[in-house]
Scaffold this motif. Structure first.
Motif, PDB file in Angstrom:
ATOM      1  N   MET A  48      -6.442   0.138  13.035  1.00  0.00           N
ATOM      2  CA  MET A  48      -5.615  -0.805  13.786  1.00  0.00           C
ATOM      3  C   MET A  48      -4.187  -0.297  13.981  1.00  0.00           C
ATOM      4  SD  MET A  48      -5.869  -3.866  15.205  1.00  0.00           S
ATOM      5  CE  MET A  48      -7.236  -4.617  14.348  1.00  0.00           C
ATOM      6  N   PHE A  49      -3.652   0.361  12.955  1.00  0.00           N
ATOM      7  CA  PHE A  49      -2.295   0.900  13.020  1.00  0.00           C
ATOM      8  C   PHE A  49      -2.369   2.402  13.298  1.00  0.00           C
ATOM      9  CE2 PHE A  49      -1.761  -2.987  10.681  1.00  0.00           C
ATOM     10  CZ  PHE A  49      -0.483  -3.448  11.003  1.00  0.00           C
ATOM     11  N   LYS A  50      -1.733   2.827  14.352  1.00  0.00           N
ATOM     12  CA  LYS A  50      -1.749   4.251  14.700  1.00  0.00           C
ATOM     13  C   LYS A  50      -0.799   5.055  13.823  1.00  0.00           C
ATOM     14  CE  LYS A  50      -4.588   3.100  17.891  1.00  0.00           C
ATOM     15  NZ  LYS A  50      -6.029   3.253  17.610  1.00  0.00           N
ATOM     16  N   LYS A  51       0.224   4.380  13.292  1.00  0.00           N
ATOM     17  CA  LYS A  51       1.207   5.047  12.448  1.00  0.00           C
ATOM     18  C   LYS A  51       1.329   4.310  11.118  1.00  0.00           C
ATOM     19  CE  LYS A  51       3.977   6.792  16.330  1.00  0.00           C
ATOM     20  NZ  LYS A  51       5.331   6.799  16.969  1.00  0.00           N
ATOM     21  N   LEU A  52       0.829   4.913  10.062  1.00  0.00           N
ATOM     22  CA  LEU A  52       0.939   4.368   8.720  1.00  0.00           C
ATOM     23  C   LEU A  52       1.638   5.382   7.829  1.00  0.00           C
ATOM     24  CD1 LEU A  52      -2.627   2.820   8.179  1.00  0.00           C
ATOM     25  CD2 LEU A  52      -0.482   1.556   8.412  1.00  0.00           C
ATOM     26  N   ASN A  53       2.281   4.884   6.768  1.00  0.00           N
ATOM     27  CA  ASN A  53       2.975   5.774   5.837  1.00  0.00           C
ATOM     28  C   ASN A  53       2.056   6.273   4.729  1.00  0.00           C
ATOM     29  OD1 ASN A  53       5.530   5.558   7.130  1.00  0.00           O
ATOM     30  ND2 ASN A  53       5.812   3.545   6.198  1.00  0.00           N
ATOM     31  N   MET A  72       0.824  -1.207   0.000  1.00  0.00           N
ATOM     32  CA  MET A  72       0.000   0.000   0.000  1.00  0.00           C
ATOM     33  C   MET A  72       0.858   1.256   0.000  1.00  0.00           C
ATOM     34  SD  MET A  72      -3.347  -0.620  -0.039  1.00  0.00           S
ATOM     35  CE  MET A  72      -4.191   0.700   0.848  1.00  0.00           C
ATOM     36  N   THR A  73       1.923   1.240   0.768  1.00  0.00           N
ATOM     37  CA  THR A  73       2.822   2.401   0.826  1.00  0.00           C
ATOM     38  C   THR A  73       3.461   2.649  -0.526  1.00  0.00           C
ATOM     39  OG1 THR A  73       3.292   2.037   3.175  1.00  0.00           O
ATOM     40  CG2 THR A  73       4.879   3.356   1.937  1.00  0.00           C
TER      41      THR A  73
END
Length: 322
Positions: free
Chosen positions: A102-107, A76-77
Motif C-alpha cells: 500500500m505504501f510505496k515509500k516505507l522506512n 514499525m520504523t
C-alpha cells in the motif's frame, strides 16, 4: 604509584559490565513492547494480555508502549531501527502485510528488517448490517445491493484495513460495486451502519459483538474459515458460497532482524506457553481471538504469504496510501 582503589574499581566495573553482557535474555532489563495503535483497541488489548503473561513466565517486565500513527508505520520504523537485543519488540497486525504494498515509500522492509517471533492470535471479522435491512444472509445482501446500487456502501477504518480488504474481496467475488466509505476508525463506521447512513461493515468481532448481542446490528457471517466461538451459530463466508473467502485480522510479535536466533526461539516458546494457558485463552476468546501456534519459521512464511496475497489484490485495485 598506581592508584589501587581506582584500579580495583575499574576491575569491578568491567566485571559488572561483562556480567550484564553475559546475562541470559531477558534478565538484563525490562522489555519494551510497542503497539502502533491507541490504547483500548484490539491490538492493544492482545498485546497487554501477552505482555502480562510473559512478565510472569520470564520473570522480567514486558511493558507495552503505544506509538500510534501512520497506519502502524511509526512503531514499525522504531523497532526496525532498534538495537537487535530483544529488548524492543512490537505486536503488529495484518496492516503490516498490507502496508508493504500500500505504501510505496516505507522506512523499513517488512521481509528484511524484522525477525518474526510468534503469531499470537487471529480475529475474524463479522459482516453486519442495519437490523431494518430486509436481508437475512449474504446471498440476499448481494441481491439487494445489485438491485439498489445507489444504496450499496460499506464502511471501514480506512484503505488497507481488514474491513477494507473484506469489502473489496466481496466486490471481487460477488461481482458487485459496493462503494467504500472510509472512517477514522471502525467504531464511527458501525455508528453509521446503525444510523442507516451506510449499508454494511465487516468489523472485528470484539468491536461489533456488543452491538450484535444488543440487537443494534444484524450479523450475517464471519470472515474466517472456521466458525467463531463467540457466535457459533453464524455461518462463515465460505459456507455462504464464497469458497476462497478466509480473512482474519492477526496479531504477532516481531523483533529487529538481527536478534539472536536462540533468543527468538526462547521468546517464541514462552509466548506459545502463555497463549496455551486456560486463563489467557479465555481472555483472548473474550476478544473473539483464536490463539495460534507457529514456530518463527512458520510465522515468517505466513507473513510472506500475507504480503503476496494482499499485494496482488491491492495492485489489482490500483490503490495506494502515498
Amino acid at each position: 604509584m598506581m592508584n589501587v582503589s581506582k584500579t580495583v574499581g575499574a576491575m569491578v566495573l568491567a566485571l559488572g559490565m561483562a556480567g550484564n553482557a553475559l546475562a541470559a535474555y531477558p534478565e538484563a532489563q525490562p522489555v519494551k513492547v510497542l503497539v502502533g495503535y491507541t490504547p483500548g483497541g484490539t491490538t492493544d488489548l492482545v498485546a497487554r494480555i501477552v505482555a502480562k503473561g510473559l512478565s510472569d513466565e520470564l520473570k522480567q517486565s514486558f511493558v507495552v508502549e503505544n506509538k500510534p500513527g501512520a497506519s502502524n508505520n511509526i512503531a514499525m520504523t522504531e523497532v526496525a531501527r532498534a538495537k537487535p537485543d530483544g529488548y524492543t519488540l512490537i505486536v503488529t497486525t495484518i496492516a503490516s502485510s498490507v502496508n508493504a504494498t500500500m505504501f510505496k515509500k516505507l522506512n523499513y522492509d517488512l521481509k528484511k528488517d524484522f525477525a518474526p517471533v510468534a503469531l499470537i492470535a487471529k480475529v475474524p471479522n463479522v459482516l453486519v448490517v442495519n437490523p431494518k435491512l430486509p436481508v437475512n444472509n449474504v446471498k440476499e445482501l448481494v441481491e439487494y445491493v445489485k438491485k439498489n446500487k445507489d444504496k450499496a456502501t460499506y464502511a471501514s477504518s480506512g484503505i488497507g484495513s481488514s474491513q477494507f480488504l473484506c469489502g473489496e474481496q466481496l466486490n471481487q467475488d460477488a461481482g458487485t460495486q459496493i462503494l467504500h466509505v472510509p472512517f477514522k476508525g471502525s467504531a464511527p463506521g458501525l455508528t453509521a451502519v446503525m444510523a442507516g447512513d451506510v449499508l454494511m461493515e465487516f468489523d472485528n468481532m470484539p468491536s461489533a459483538w456488543p452491538f450484535i448481542s444488543s440487537g443494534k446490528l444484524k450479523a450475517l457471517a464471519v470472515t474466517s474459515k472456521e466458525k467463531s466461538a463467540v457466535a457459533p451459530k453464524l455461518p462463515t463466508m465460505i459456507e455462504e458460497g464464497f469458497e476462497d473467502f478466509d480473512i482474519s485480522s492477526w496479531f504477532g510479535v516481531l523483533a529487529p532482524a538481527a536478534m539472536p536466533k536462540e533468543d527468538v526461539a526462547l521468546l517464541n516458546k514462552a509466548i506459545l506457553k502463555v497463549v496455551a494457558k486456560p486463563e489467557v485463552q479465555k481472555q483472548l476468546a473474550d476478544q473473539g481471538a483464536v490463539p495460534q501456534n507457529m514456530t518463527p519459521e512458520q510465522f515468517s512464511a505466513f507473513i510472506n504469504e500475507e504480503v503476496d496475497r494482499w499485494g496482488a489484490l491491492i495492485t489489482k485495485l490500483g490503490v495506494s496510501a502515498d
